[in-house]
Design a protein around this motif. Structure first.
Motif, mmCIF file in Angstrom:
data_model
loop_
_atom_site.group_PDB
_atom_site.id
_atom_site.type_symbol
_atom_site.label_atom_id
_atom_site.label_comp_id
_atom_site.label_asym_id
_atom_site.label_seq_id
_atom_site.Cartn_x
_atom_site.Cartn_y
_atom_site.Cartn_z
ATOM 1 N N PRO A 133 0.814 -1.220 0.000
ATOM 2 C CA PRO A 133 0.000 0.000 0.000
ATOM 3 C C PRO A 133 0.846 1.268 0.000
ATOM 4 N N MET A 134 0.563 2.134 -0.974
ATOM 5 C CA MET A 134 1.324 3.367 -1.130
ATOM 6 C C MET A 134 1.235 4.249 0.111
ATOM 7 N N ILE A 135 0.076 4.230 0.778
ATOM 8 C CA ILE A 135 -0.129 5.158 1.893
ATOM 9 C C ILE A 135 0.797 4.871 3.064
ATOM 10 N N PHE A 136 1.409 3.676 3.100
ATOM 11 C CA PHE A 136 2.285 3.319 4.209
ATOM 12 C C PHE A 136 3.764 3.521 3.886
ATOM 13 N N ARG A 137 4.074 3.917 2.643
ATOM 14 C CA ARG A 137 5.490 3.969 2.302
ATOM 15 C C ARG A 137 5.902 5.207 1.511
ATOM 16 N N SER A 138 4.947 6.016 1.058
ATOM 17 C CA SER A 138 5.314 7.212 0.295
ATOM 18 C C SER A 138 5.325 8.428 1.211
ATOM 19 N N GLU A 139 5.418 9.616 0.599
ATOM 20 C CA GLU A 139 5.385 10.844 1.384
ATOM 21 C C GLU A 139 4.112 10.896 2.236
ATOM 22 N N VAL A 140 4.136 11.747 3.255
ATOM 23 C CA VAL A 140 2.992 11.852 4.167
ATOM 24 C C VAL A 140 1.701 11.930 3.362
ATOM 25 N N TYR A 141 0.794 11.003 3.610
ATOM 26 C CA TYR A 141 -0.449 10.936 2.839
ATOM 27 C C TYR A 141 -1.647 10.733 3.755
ATOM 28 N N ALA A 142 -1.741 9.570 4.372
ATOM 29 C CA ALA A 142 -2.894 9.273 5.220
ATOM 30 C C ALA A 142 -2.989 10.220 6.414
ATOM 31 N N LEU A 170 -11.532 26.494 3.024
ATOM 32 C CA LEU A 170 -10.225 26.851 3.578
ATOM 33 C C LEU A 170 -9.487 25.592 4.040
ATOM 34 N N LEU A 171 -10.214 24.694 4.717
ATOM 35 C CA LEU A 171 -9.602 23.443 5.158
ATOM 36 C C LEU A 171 -9.142 22.625 3.961
ATOM 37 N N LEU A 172 -9.962 22.580 2.919
ATOM 38 C CA LEU A 172 -9.577 21.834 1.721
ATOM 39 C C LEU A 172 -8.292 22.393 1.114
ATOM 40 N N ILE A 173 -8.201 23.720 1.027
ATOM 41 C CA ILE A 173 -6.998 24.349 0.467
ATOM 42 C C ILE A 173 -5.775 24.015 1.316
ATOM 43 N N VAL A 174 -5.952 24.030 2.642
ATOM 44 C CA VAL A 174 -4.842 23.733 3.539
ATOM 45 C C VAL A 174 -4.368 22.291 3.352
ATOM 46 N N ILE A 175 -5.308 21.342 3.275
ATOM 47 C CA ILE A 175 -4.940 19.937 3.133
ATOM 48 C C ILE A 175 -4.268 19.689 1.780
ATOM 49 N N VAL A 176 -4.800 20.282 0.719
ATOM 50 C CA VAL A 176 -4.178 20.133 -0.603
ATOM 51 C C VAL A 176 -2.761 20.706 -0.585
ATOM 52 N N THR A 177 -2.606 21.866 0.039
ATOM 53 C CA THR A 177 -1.288 22.497 0.116
ATOM 54 C C THR A 177 -0.304 21.633 0.900
ATOM 55 N N LEU A 178 -0.749 21.094 2.025
ATOM 56 C CA LEU A 178 0.127 20.236 2.828
ATOM 57 C C LEU A 178 0.529 18.981 2.068
ATOM 58 N N ARG A 179 -0.434 18.381 1.362
ATOM 59 C CA ARG A 179 -0.131 17.189 0.581
ATOM 60 C C ARG A 179 0.891 17.499 -0.510
ATOM 61 N N MET A 180 0.718 18.610 -1.218
ATOM 62 C CA MET A 180 1.656 18.975 -2.265
ATOM 63 C C MET A 180 3.035 19.285 -1.688
ATOM 64 N N CYS A 181 3.068 19.934 -0.533
ATOM 65 C CA CYS A 181 4.350 20.208 0.119
ATOM 66 C C CYS A 181 5.059 18.914 0.516
ATOM 67 N N SER A 182 4.270 17.929 0.969
ATOM 68 C CA SER A 182 4.885 16.661 1.367
ATOM 69 C C SER A 182 5.508 15.952 0.174
ATOM 70 N N VAL A 183 4.936 16.160 -1.021
ATOM 71 C CA VAL A 183 5.505 15.568 -2.233
ATOM 72 C C VAL A 183 6.733 16.356 -2.687
ATOM 73 N N ILE A 184 6.588 17.677 -2.739
ATOM 74 C CA ILE A 184 7.673 18.525 -3.236
ATOM 75 C C ILE A 184 8.902 18.450 -2.337
ATOM 76 N N PHE A 185 8.672 18.496 -1.028
ATOM 77 C CA PHE A 185 9.793 18.509 -0.088
ATOM 78 C C PHE A 185 10.094 17.132 0.502
ATOM 79 N N LYS A 186 9.363 16.099 -0.015
ATOM 80 C CA LYS A 186 9.611 14.707 0.379
ATOM 81 C C LYS A 186 9.524 14.518 1.902
ATOM 82 N N TRP A 187 8.434 15.029 2.475
ATOM 83 C CA TRP A 187 8.194 14.805 3.902
ATOM 84 C C TRP A 187 7.798 13.346 4.108
ATOM 85 N N ASN A 188 8.340 12.728 5.118
ATOM 86 C CA ASN A 188 8.003 11.351 5.444
ATOM 87 C C ASN A 188 7.827 11.205 6.943
ATOM 88 N N LEU A 189 6.952 10.304 7.334
ATOM 89 C CA LEU A 189 6.832 9.974 8.749
ATOM 90 C C LEU A 189 8.027 9.116 9.155
#
Length: 201
Positions: free
Chosen positions: A142-151, A174-193
């Protein structure tokens, strides 16, 4: 209307995601359709079971099923064109789907009178459940357990909605924009748990 558009975007993104993975696994048209629809609607079905909403209510979204099937057919007929645009825009549309479906799941749970923990779980499973089932059916980790912060963004969405911090349309957007922004940041900056690293024996 805005919410309907976001749901449509999320449904298309998830359906294309499932269809693309099915084609990578060399599935036939039936397998591609099943995996695409599972990705688009699997999270909602899991949510309904979790919070006690009759599962059959998912079939009332007939217009979304038609849109998802159309997206799957386009992927099947024009895979190279879809792949070219998917590489460029797929992550963004997927982020919109994650945010929209997570908020939807959290709202359903709140309306059913579920406790905060159930709201957070419903939010997360609605946002990522389809992708989780997709990967399992495709025989992948499952991608959600191994890629950038997702779940985790689904969990955060459920927490915010469950605590009653979101009420009107403006706050939801506003919440939707924040979540989309955080998700994109996690991809761009490779945030991982944090992960557990085994030392050499």
């Amino acid at each position: 209307m805005t919410w309907d558009i976001l749901n449509i975007i999320g449904t298309i993104a998830f359906a294309i995601s499932g269809a693309m993975i099915a084609m990578e696994e060399d599935y036939d048209l039936l397998g591609i359709s099943v995996l695409g629809l599972t990705t688009a609607f699997g999270g909602g079905m899991i949510r309904n079971v979790l919070i006690g909403i009759p599962v059959h209510t998912i079939w009332t979204q007939y217009h979304l099923f038609e849109i998802a099937l159309l997206a799957i057919i386009v992927v099947f007929l024009l895979p190279n064109m879809v792949n070219r645009y998917w590489i460029k825009w797929g992550t963004f549309f997927d982020a919109i789907g994650l945010a929209a479906f997570s908020i939807q799941g959290a709202n359903y749970a709140v309306q059913s009178g579920a406790p905060l923990s159930a709201v957070m779980i419903a939010s997360t499973l609605t946002g990522v459940g389809g992708g989780l089932v997709r990967d399992i059916l495709a025989g992948r980790k499952p991608m959600i357990f191994r890629s950038e912060v997702y779940a985790a963004w689904g969990v955060l969405t459920g927490l915010v909605v469950g605590l009653g911090w979101v009420h009107g349309t403006f706050e939801i957007l506003l919440l939707l924009i924040v979540i989309v922004t955080l998700r994109m940041c996690s991809v761009i900056f490779k945030w991982n748990l944090p992960k557990h690293f085994r030392g050499k024996s």
